[in-house]
Design a protein around this motif. Structure first.
Motif, PDB file in Angstrom:
ATOM      1  N   GLY A 135      21.058  -7.395  -9.576  1.00  0.00           N
ATOM      2  CA  GLY A 135      22.125  -7.825  -8.499  1.00  0.00           C
ATOM      3  C   GLY A 135      21.492  -7.844  -7.231  1.00  0.00           C
ATOM      4  N   PRO A 136      22.427  -7.855  -6.132  1.00  0.00           N
ATOM      5  CA  PRO A 136      21.971  -8.430  -4.926  1.00  0.00           C
ATOM      6  C   PRO A 136      21.390  -6.986  -4.080  1.00  0.00           C
ATOM      7  CG  PRO A 136      24.226  -8.218  -5.019  1.00  0.00           C
ATOM      8  CD  PRO A 136      23.688  -8.229  -6.416  1.00  0.00           C
ATOM      9  N   LYS A 137      21.942  -5.876  -4.715  1.00  0.00           N
ATOM     10  CA  LYS A 137      21.425  -4.459  -4.076  1.00  0.00           C
ATOM     11  C   LYS A 137      19.663  -4.304  -4.300  1.00  0.00           C
ATOM     12  CE  LYS A 137      22.717   0.351  -3.696  1.00  0.00           C
ATOM     13  NZ  LYS A 137      23.676   1.394  -4.272  1.00  0.00           N
ATOM     14  N   MET A 138      19.305  -3.769  -3.299  1.00  0.00           N
ATOM     15  CA  MET A 138      17.999  -3.510  -3.275  1.00  0.00           C
ATOM     16  C   MET A 138      17.816  -1.975  -3.191  1.00  0.00           C
ATOM     17  SD  MET A 138      16.122  -6.171  -3.380  1.00  0.00           S
ATOM     18  CE  MET A 138      16.101  -8.117  -3.096  1.00  0.00           C
ATOM     19  N   GLU A 139      16.441  -1.641  -3.784  1.00  0.00           N
ATOM     20  CA  GLU A 139      16.199  -0.167  -3.539  1.00  0.00           C
ATOM     21  C   GLU A 139      14.732   0.056  -3.278  1.00  0.00           C
ATOM     22  OE1 GLU A 139      16.386   2.274  -7.081  1.00  0.00           O
ATOM     23  OE2 GLU A 139      15.977   0.881  -8.422  1.00  0.00           O
ATOM     24  N   LEU A 140      14.585   0.955  -2.371  1.00  0.00           N
ATOM     25  CA  LEU A 140      12.994   1.130  -1.944  1.00  0.00           C
ATOM     26  C   LEU A 140      12.115   1.997  -3.018  1.00  0.00           C
ATOM     27  CD1 LEU A 140      10.937   0.322   0.512  1.00  0.00           C
ATOM     28  CD2 LEU A 140      11.757   2.448   1.396  1.00  0.00           C
ATOM     29  N   ILE A 141      11.244   1.414  -3.410  1.00  0.00           N
ATOM     30  CA  ILE A 141      10.307   2.453  -4.208  1.00  0.00           C
ATOM     31  C   ILE A 141       8.935   2.605  -3.828  1.00  0.00           C
ATOM     32  CG2 ILE A 141       8.865   2.179  -6.591  1.00  0.00           C
ATOM     33  CD1 ILE A 141      12.155   1.921  -6.796  1.00  0.00           C
ATOM     34  N   HIS A 142       8.766   3.780  -3.593  1.00  0.00           N
ATOM     35  CA  HIS A 142       7.439   4.457  -3.004  1.00  0.00           C
ATOM     36  C   HIS A 142       6.425   4.793  -3.806  1.00  0.00           C
ATOM     37  CE1 HIS A 142       9.326   5.247   0.911  1.00  0.00           C
ATOM     38  NE2 HIS A 142      10.389   5.587   0.223  1.00  0.00           N
ATOM     39  N   LYS A 143       5.360   3.658  -3.659  1.00  0.00           N
ATOM     40  CA  LYS A 143       4.162   3.896  -4.866  1.00  0.00           C
ATOM     41  C   LYS A 143       2.918   3.269  -3.991  1.00  0.00           C
ATOM     42  CE  LYS A 143       2.781   1.867  -9.333  1.00  0.00           C
ATOM     43  NZ  LYS A 143       2.194   3.318  -9.627  1.00  0.00           N
ATOM     44  N   PRO A 144       2.017   4.084  -4.047  1.00  0.00           N
ATOM     45  CA  PRO A 144       0.702   3.790  -3.267  1.00  0.00           C
ATOM     46  C   PRO A 144      -0.036   2.772  -4.132  1.00  0.00           C
ATOM     47  CG  PRO A 144       0.270   6.000  -4.258  1.00  0.00           C
ATOM     48  CD  PRO A 144       1.918   5.592  -4.566  1.00  0.00           C
ATOM     49  N   ILE A 145      -0.877   1.689  -3.493  1.00  0.00           N
ATOM     50  CA  ILE A 145      -2.014   0.911  -3.980  1.00  0.00           C
ATOM     51  C   ILE A 145      -0.796   0.313  -5.245  1.00  0.00           C
ATOM     52  CG2 ILE A 145      -3.870   0.514  -5.271  1.00  0.00           C
ATOM     53  CD1 ILE A 145      -4.813   2.774  -3.685  1.00  0.00           C
ATOM     54  N   ASN A 179       0.709  -1.174  -0.034  1.00  0.00           N
ATOM     55  CA  ASN A 179       0.249  -0.102  -0.010  1.00  0.00           C
ATOM     56  C   ASN A 179       0.863   1.085   0.238  1.00  0.00           C
ATOM     57  OD1 ASN A 179      -2.258  -1.302   0.205  1.00  0.00           O
ATOM     58  ND2 ASN A 179      -2.500  -1.579   2.198  1.00  0.00           N
ATOM     59  N   ASP A 180       2.327   1.137   0.252  1.00  0.00           N
ATOM     60  CA  ASP A 180       3.007   2.294   0.354  1.00  0.00           C
ATOM     61  C   ASP A 180       4.466   2.246  -0.428  1.00  0.00           C
ATOM     62  OD1 ASP A 180       4.007   5.017   1.509  1.00  0.00           O
ATOM     63  OD2 ASP A 180       5.232   3.644   2.620  1.00  0.00           O
ATOM     64  N   SER A 181       4.965   1.180  -0.403  1.00  0.00           N
ATOM     65  CA  SER A 181       6.243   0.930  -0.639  1.00  0.00           C
ATOM     66  C   SER A 181       6.809  -0.421  -1.031  1.00  0.00           C
ATOM     67  CB  SER A 181       7.522   1.657  -0.031  1.00  0.00           C
ATOM     68  OG  SER A 181       7.418   1.412   1.109  1.00  0.00           O
ATOM     69  N   TYR A 182       7.938  -0.833  -1.675  1.00  0.00           N
ATOM     70  CA  TYR A 182       8.175  -2.099  -2.002  1.00  0.00           C
ATOM     71  C   TYR A 182       9.724  -1.976  -2.563  1.00  0.00           C
ATOM     72  CZ  TYR A 182       7.861  -1.283  -7.192  1.00  0.00           C
ATOM     73  OH  TYR A 182       8.062  -0.822  -8.496  1.00  0.00           O
ATOM     74  N   TYR A 183      10.298  -3.277  -2.309  1.00  0.00           N
ATOM     75  CA  TYR A 183      11.712  -3.411  -2.652  1.00  0.00           C
ATOM     76  C   TYR A 183      11.791  -4.009  -4.111  1.00  0.00           C
ATOM     77  CZ  TYR A 183      13.503  -2.122   1.938  1.00  0.00           C
ATOM     78  OH  TYR A 183      13.564  -1.548   2.978  1.00  0.00           O
ATOM     79  N   ARG A 184      12.920  -3.404  -4.892  1.00  0.00           N
ATOM     80  CA  ARG A 184      13.195  -4.276  -6.064  1.00  0.00           C
ATOM     81  C   ARG A 184      14.589  -4.250  -6.302  1.00  0.00           C
ATOM     82  NH1 ARG A 184      11.670   0.448 -10.737  1.00  0.00           N
ATOM     83  NH2 ARG A 184      13.581   1.893 -10.301  1.00  0.00           N
ATOM     84  N   LYS A 185      15.045  -5.331  -7.175  1.00  0.00           N
ATOM     85  CA  LYS A 185      16.613  -5.302  -7.268  1.00  0.00           C
ATOM     86  C   LYS A 185      17.099  -4.352  -7.999  1.00  0.00           C
ATOM     87  CE  LYS A 185      17.276 -10.117  -6.148  1.00  0.00           C
ATOM     88  NZ  LYS A 185      18.093 -11.317  -6.438  1.00  0.00           N
ATOM     89  N   VAL A 186      18.266  -3.985  -7.965  1.00  0.00           N
ATOM     90  CA  VAL A 186      19.035  -2.799  -8.655  1.00  0.00           C
ATOM     91  C   VAL A 186      19.814  -3.628  -9.882  1.00  0.00           C
ATOM     92  CG1 VAL A 186      20.569  -0.953  -8.856  1.00  0.00           C
ATOM     93  CG2 VAL A 186      19.191  -1.262  -7.061  1.00  0.00           C
ATOM     94  N   ASP A 187      19.456  -3.431 -11.108  1.00  0.00           N
ATOM     95  CA  ASP A 187      20.093  -3.873 -12.117  1.00  0.00           C
ATOM     96  C   ASP A 187      20.123  -5.669 -12.243  1.00  0.00           C
ATOM     97  OD1 ASP A 187      20.290  -1.522 -13.416  1.00  0.00           O
ATOM     98  OD2 ASP A 187      22.154  -1.054 -12.091  1.00  0.00           O
TER      99      ASP A 187
END
Length: 267
Positions: free
Chosen positions: A211-221, A201-209
């Motif tokens: 690889g093992p590094k993650m980034e937090l993406i803010h997106k509602p619904i 409902n607010d944010s999720y993680y996705r892999k960067v390129d």
């Protein structure tokens, strides 16, 4: 979770299977759109009425569904109205009107039925890029939801029951789309054809390129459709393993983009 679940609820429909006007079973379906064409996606065994491993009829009378009743929802005068539509599953020569996988056929337990806009109502496309986030990372043991109609049960006569599940096998360990994912959930008859969803409902993680590094993406619904639930691995009694199969989203895309209709293969 609640906001996204409410947002997606109109995208699900209970399916009542009919053979010569007689009810012979039930299942779950959900609406997706490819280009301008809408589909109801469910399981191959739901629309065909056959066991996908043997090709034999599943009903004790050997009846095969020729129609189904699906539910749509509309807003009229600021009120939610539930409307039932009867949809043909077979043509006059008893050929299926639903589509199966163009390469693997019944070995992939997914089928899609073309429907027109009048059947959709206020349903949202579960594969819409505005909400479905293919890059959402779902870890082994992560929470999932399988909304559907267990044993035909619904809330207020048409709304699905949102059952929880956890991811029991990792897509990263077995990246081949043809192999179903395994989920840990307690399901019952009527859940076949349900979407398997990871919800945020607010944010999720996705892999960067990748690889093992993650980034937090803010997106509602937002959500990720992992695939189509097709029932438990074993169902001899209530104390079974409570593991179920989920046929992956890539296979849905194959079906609705390939648009090849095939007669069920009788073994």
């Amino acid at each position: 979770m609640a906001a996204t679940a409410h947002f997606l609820t109109p995208s699900l429909t209970q399916l009542t299977l009919l053979a010569k006007e007689q009810e012979i079973g039930s299942g779950t379906g959900f609406f997706v759109k490819h280009g301008t064409q809408w589909f109801i996606v469910s399981n191959w065994h739901v629309f065909s009425g056959r066991n996908p491993r043997t090709g034999q009829p599943r009903h004790s009378s050997c009846a095969i569904p020729d129609e189904c009743i699906a539910v749509k929802r509309e807003m009229r005068d600021h009120r939610l109205v539930v409307i039932k539509h009867k949809l043909k599953l077979l043509d006059e020569n008893e050929n299926p009107l639903w589509l199966d996988h163009p390469e693997h056929g019944q070995n992939v337990d997914i089928a899609a039925l073309k429907v027109n806009q009048n059947t959709v109502g206020i349903a949202r496309n579960i594969l819409s890029v505005d909400g479905h986030q293919e890059d959402m990372f779902v870890d082994l043991g992560g929470d999932l939801f399988i909304p559907g109609y267990p044993q035909g049960y619904s809330e207020q006569g048409s709304f699905p029951i949102w059952k929880k599940a956890t991811l029991a096998t990792s897509p990263e360990f077995d990246p081949l789309p043809i192999n179903p994912l395994i989920v840990d959930t307690a399901s019952r008859e009527g859940m076949s054809g349900s979407p398997c969803l990871a919800i945020c409902n607010d944010s999720y993680y996705r892999k960067v390129d990748g690889g093992p590094k993650m980034e937090l993406i803010h997106k509602p619904i937002c959500w990720k459709l992992l695939g189509v639930y097709s029932g438990r691995l074993t169902a001899k009694d209530a104390l079974d393993t409570q593991l179920g199969r989920v046929w992956r989203t890539a296979l849905i895309i194959d079906i609705i983009s390939g648009c090849q209709c095939a007669r069920p293969k009788l073994i």
